[in-house]
Design a protein around this motif. Structure first.
Motif, short mmCIF file in Angstrom:
data_model
loop_
_atom_site.label_atom_id
_atom_site.label_comp_id
_atom_site.label_asym_id
_atom_site.label_seq_id
_atom_site.Cartn_x
_atom_site.Cartn_y
_atom_site.Cartn_z
N PRO A 54 41.23 39.46 35.81
CA PRO A 54 39.88 39.96 35.47
C PRO A 54 39.41 39.55 34.07
N ILE A 55 40.31 39.56 33.11
CA ILE A 55 39.92 39.15 31.76
C ILE A 55 39.52 37.68 31.75
N SER A 56 40.24 36.86 32.48
CA SER A 56 39.90 35.43 32.57
C SER A 56 38.50 35.24 33.10
N MET A 57 38.22 35.92 34.19
CA MET A 57 36.89 35.79 34.80
C MET A 57 35.81 36.32 33.85
N TYR A 58 36.07 37.43 33.22
CA TYR A 58 35.13 38.03 32.28
C TYR A 58 34.82 37.07 31.13
N THR A 92 40.55 50.87 29.57
CA THR A 92 41.07 51.79 30.58
C THR A 92 40.95 51.19 31.98
N ILE A 93 39.82 50.55 32.25
CA ILE A 93 39.62 49.91 33.56
C ILE A 93 40.63 48.79 33.77
N LEU A 94 40.88 47.99 32.74
CA LEU A 94 41.84 46.89 32.87
C LEU A 94 43.26 47.41 33.09
N ILE A 95 43.64 48.44 32.37
CA ILE A 95 44.97 49.02 32.57
C ILE A 95 45.07 49.61 33.97
N ALA A 96 44.01 50.28 34.42
CA ALA A 96 44.00 50.83 35.78
C ALA A 96 44.13 49.71 36.81
N PHE A 110 37.27 44.73 23.68
CA PHE A 110 36.97 45.63 24.78
C PHE A 110 36.78 47.05 24.28
N SER A 111 35.84 47.72 24.88
CA SER A 111 35.64 49.13 24.58
C SER A 111 36.80 49.91 25.18
N LYS A 112 36.89 51.17 24.81
CA LYS A 112 37.93 52.03 25.37
C LYS A 112 37.77 52.12 26.89
N LYS A 113 36.53 52.20 27.35
CA LYS A 113 36.26 52.26 28.79
C LYS A 113 36.76 51.02 29.50
N HIS A 114 36.44 49.84 28.96
CA HIS A 114 36.89 48.59 29.59
C HIS A 114 38.40 48.45 29.54
#
Length: 142
Positions: free
Chosen positions: A104-108, A53-57, A47-51
């Motif tokens: 979300p990671i599972s779906m991704y 951050t989105i997952l942690i959020a 995951f990129s830093k952006k992704h």
């Protein structure tokens, strides 16, 4: 879908079947299984830093929505968590943060990324995953 995904689904189903046939220890290892599943998915994806951050959020927002739900009955209706998922913070199992990241990671990881419909398919998949999960969790006091 790779053999690892198939193995993951198989192990999940085996846990459910074992519990139905009286293996109550399956519930005791549920937190370990959830964390191990997340680690498996994190090792598979980059995951990129952006992704990230989105997952942690998503985890933080989801966790706080659970706190609001437990204390007010808003958002998800009236409910409480049992002790199966481990230690709690403000009445919510800390492991719920992990679950709000895990789904979300599972779906991704399951959906082809070359479609503009990815967010909609992932959202629908998350809901389809969550409906039986909520039924199971309520039935078994998770």
């Amino acid at each position: 879908m790779t053999y690892k995904h198939i193995l993951f689904v198989f192990l999940t189903l085996c846990g459910g079947v074992l519990y139905l046939f009286g293996a109550e220890w399956v519930l005791e290892i549920t937190p370990i299984y959830i964390v191990a599943s997340l680690v498996f998915l994190l090792k598979k994806q980059q995951f990129s830093k952006k992704h990230s951050t989105i997952l942690i959020a998503a985890g933080v927002i989801g966790f706080f929505s659970e706190i609001i739900g437990v204390h007010t009955g808003l958002l998800y209706g009236s409910y409480a968590y049992g002790n199966t998922l481990g230690p709690k913070l403000l009445g919510v199992a800390i492991l719920l943060f992990v679950m709000w990241v895990f789904v979300p990671i599972s779906m991704y990881s399951l959906i082809p990324h070359n479609t503009k419909w990815l967010p909609f398919i992932a959202g629908a998949g998350a809901v389809m995953y969550d409906i039986p999960l909520e039924h199971f969790a309520t039935r078994f006091g998770l």
